[in-house]
Design a protein around this motif. Structure first.
Motif, PDB file in Angstrom:
ATOM      1  N   CYS A  16      18.211   7.754  59.043  1.00 10.22           N
ATOM      2  CA  CYS A  16      17.170   6.721  58.492  1.00 10.22           C
ATOM      3  C   CYS A  16      16.505   5.923  59.968  1.00 10.22           C
ATOM      4  O   CYS A  16      15.163   5.753  60.213  1.00 10.22           O
ATOM      5  N   TYR A  36       4.637  -1.567  53.787  1.00 10.28           N
ATOM      6  CA  TYR A  36       4.609  -0.154  54.173  1.00 10.28           C
ATOM      7  C   TYR A  36       3.496   0.021  53.998  1.00 10.28           C
ATOM      8  O   TYR A  36       3.096   1.283  53.860  1.00 10.28           O
ATOM      9  N   ASN A  57       8.588   6.023  44.124  1.00 14.75           N
ATOM     10  CA  ASN A  57       9.190   4.703  43.055  1.00 14.75           C
ATOM     11  C   ASN A  57       9.133   5.532  41.757  1.00 14.75           C
ATOM     12  O   ASN A  57      10.262   4.876  40.276  1.00 14.75           O
ATOM     13  N   THR A  75       6.074  -5.651  48.461  1.00 15.48           N
ATOM     14  CA  THR A  75       6.539  -4.292  49.142  1.00 15.48           C
ATOM     15  C   THR A  75       5.319  -3.362  49.411  1.00 15.48           C
ATOM     16  O   THR A  75       5.261  -3.231  50.683  1.00 15.48           O
ATOM     17  N   GLU A 108      12.200   8.925  51.171  1.00 15.06           N
ATOM     18  CA  GLU A 108      12.247   7.203  51.297  1.00 15.06           C
ATOM     19  C   GLU A 108      13.352   6.917  49.462  1.00 15.06           C
ATOM     20  O   GLU A 108      13.714   6.109  49.323  1.00 15.06           O
ATOM     21  N   VAL A 166      20.530   3.027  48.716  1.00 16.94           N
ATOM     22  CA  VAL A 166      21.270   0.954  48.857  1.00 16.94           C
ATOM     23  C   VAL A 166      22.200   0.811  47.720  1.00 16.94           C
ATOM     24  O   VAL A 166      22.475  -0.327  47.126  1.00 16.94           O
ATOM     25  N   PHE A 175       9.648  -2.133  40.987  1.00 13.05           N
ATOM     26  CA  PHE A 175       9.192  -1.380  41.226  1.00 13.05           C
ATOM     27  C   PHE A 175       7.688  -0.349  40.450  1.00 13.05           C
ATOM     28  O   PHE A 175       7.061   0.467  41.461  1.00 13.05           O
ATOM     29  N   TYR A 222      16.753   4.721  49.004  1.00 15.85           N
ATOM     30  CA  TYR A 222      16.589   3.585  47.773  1.00 15.85           C
ATOM     31  C   TYR A 222      17.607   3.542  47.185  1.00 15.85           C
ATOM     32  O   TYR A 222      18.497   2.885  46.671  1.00 15.85           O
ATOM     33  N   THR A 223      17.847   5.509  46.427  1.00 14.12           N
ATOM     34  CA  THR A 223      18.819   4.972  45.104  1.00 14.12           C
ATOM     35  C   THR A 223      20.265   5.070  45.949  1.00 14.12           C
ATOM     36  O   THR A 223      21.236   4.652  45.279  1.00 14.12           O
ATOM     37  N   VAL A 255      13.070   6.264  41.566  1.00 18.48           N
ATOM     38  CA  VAL A 255      13.763   5.338  41.323  1.00 18.48           C
ATOM     39  C   VAL A 255      14.144   4.650  40.711  1.00 18.48           C
ATOM     40  O   VAL A 255      15.256   4.219  39.753  1.00 18.48           O
ATOM     41  N   ARG A 291       3.762   6.327  48.247  1.00 19.25           N
ATOM     42  CA  ARG A 291       4.815   5.638  47.670  1.00 19.25           C
ATOM     43  C   ARG A 291       4.973   5.740  45.941  1.00 19.25           C
ATOM     44  O   ARG A 291       6.234   4.771  45.388  1.00 19.25           O
TER      45      ARG A 291
END
Length: 432
Positions: A343, A139, A375, A135, A252, A259, A79, A256-257, A378, A371
């Motif tokens: 989502c 995106y 990041n 990554t 997002e 996930v 990240f 991601y958190t 996260v 992003r």
């Protein structure tokens, strides 16, 4: 219960898919179909290269004798790499070409796959750095290439939404297939085998890109530093772009958190019964596919600026289930499934909105700037030792804040025709 839910969702997904094909406007233009196929074939292989690596990366690190703390550091490195280098990579895409940047994705992620053969912390750290940069490209550059080519060829805005919806649908399907394929090769050849399979897919993707994709640029005459400055200026001075970036980062970051936290949340709710991770993951992906079909129906009646307000609010309510009813398995799992549907609506909606409001000349740079906050979110949550309940409280707060930012965007653009909302570039302002 989990198995039954999966098959039930799969049936609903299939019926909804065929219904949306008949209920939404079809396009028989062979040029559009060819263009969509050219993009989706490459994009599906790009996300396959990503999904194939996900299921066994933690297990691979454990097999090399890495401690939990070392594994967390490796994830933070990924990240952090995306945070530090993503914007620079985006500026390179705008100046030197989005097609070239997509080829760089294959090279960098392929290199990350190679490092998985070495049970050495510094080598694995290099792999995480390469993967983080890749990554960022996944995106930003692929979407930027698509929007430029779509607009250049004169296709309508509604057809762009169709491409994004099909991409989201295909992404979920590829995730399920990749999970099965990764498990198959891992059982026969070891935990490193899925990464070798991903490397093969990425190499084939690179060959297809070189033979089917033309190159396009943002502003190839501008220095990389200037592209970065223009993108930053657009976010600061254009409230529409600022609101859009805020919505993307907050949603997002929460996603991601989620996930990282859905496994402990469901394990707690299930108690000693245990949970079938494979069926749950597959059910989540099918729910996302349902969401992408729902997007097609919503798009027929409302603009994304409007209906995304309610989608974000619904997502916040869904992730509050582990807070208000942490031991109720049906409520927690049901909330998670509806969140995954949100989502599925979010991805094509944001693609359309970015295509409308983000300037073409700095598109990749701007998308990567979006992003940075996600990041940071996260990394912050990974670095701290928050309880599961506290983490979900953060997610709910972020999603409520995203819905407020989305409402602000809706208010600003409510009475503006869509064709007048294309962003004015910095160069255009200077010329005026």
């Amino acid at each position: 219960m989990f198995v039954g839910v999966f098959y039930g969702l799969a049936a609903v997904c299939g019926l909804l898919y065929f219904y949306t094909r008949s209920a939404t406007e079809s396009n028989d233009d062979p040029q559009f179909k060819s263009f969509q196929r050219t993009y989706l074939v490459v994009y599906m292989m790009a996300v396959a290269g990503d999904w194939l690596q996900g299921p066994h990366v933690y297990a691979l690190y454990e097999s090399y004798g890495m401690s939990k703390h070392q594994i967390e550091i490796l994830f933070i490195a990924g990240f952090g790499s995306s945070l530090l280098f993503g914007t620079f990579i985006g500026s390179i895409a705008d100046k030197f070409g989005r097609r070239n940047n997509c080829l760089m994705y294959a090279i960098l992620y392929g290199g990350a796959c190679v490092t998985k053969h070495f049970g050495n912390m510094p080598v694995l750290m290099i792999g995480r750095f390469l993967g983080g940069i890749a990554t960022s490209i996944l995106y930003s550059a692929f979407e930027s290439w698509l929007i430029f080519e779509h607009n250049t060829r004169g296709f309508s805005d509604s057809l762009l939404g169709t491409v994004f919806s099909n991409a989201a649908l295909g992404n979920s399907l590829i995730a399920i297939i990749s999970g099965v394929a990764a498990q198959f090769v891992a059982e026969r050849f070891g935990f490193v085998a899925p990464f070798d399979l991903a490397l093969s897919v990425l190499l084939i993707m690179a060959v297809i890109i070189m033979n089917t994709w033309p190159e396009n640029y943002g502003n190839e005459k501008a220095p990389v530093k200037e592209s970065f400055q223009k993108a930053t200026k657009a976010i600061k001075e254009d409230p529409n772009v600022f609101c859009l970036g805020l919505v993307q980062s907050l949603f997002e970051g929460s996603m991601y958190t989620f996930v990282l936290e859905w496994t402990p949340a469901l394990s707690r709710a299930a108690g000693d019964a245990g949970i079938p991770h494979g069926y749950i993951f597959a059910a989540f992906m099918v729910a996302t596919m349902i969401g992408s079909s729902v997007f097609k129906l919503l798009q027929q009646h409302e603009r994304p600026e409007s209906f995304m307000r309610y989608v974000l609010l619904l997502a916040a309510v869904c992730l509050s289930m582990p807070i208000v009813a942490p031991d109720n398995l049906a409520l927690v799992f049901g909330g998670f499934l509806v969140f995954e549907m949100c989502c599925g609506i979010f991805w094509p909606s944001m693609g359309c909105l970015r295509g409308t409001y983000v300037s073409e000349e700095t598109r990749s740079t701007t998308l990567n700037l979006f992003r940075i906050p996600l990041n940071l979110i996260v990394i912050f949550i990974l670095w701290q030792n928050f309880s599961m309940i506290s983490i979900f409280k953060f997610c709910v707060f972020f999603l409520f804040a995203a819905s407020i930012a989305q409402h602000a965007l809706f208010i600003r653009t409510e009475h503006t025709p869509r064709h007048q909302k294309l962003p004015v570039t910095v160069d255009d302002e200077e010329n005026l």
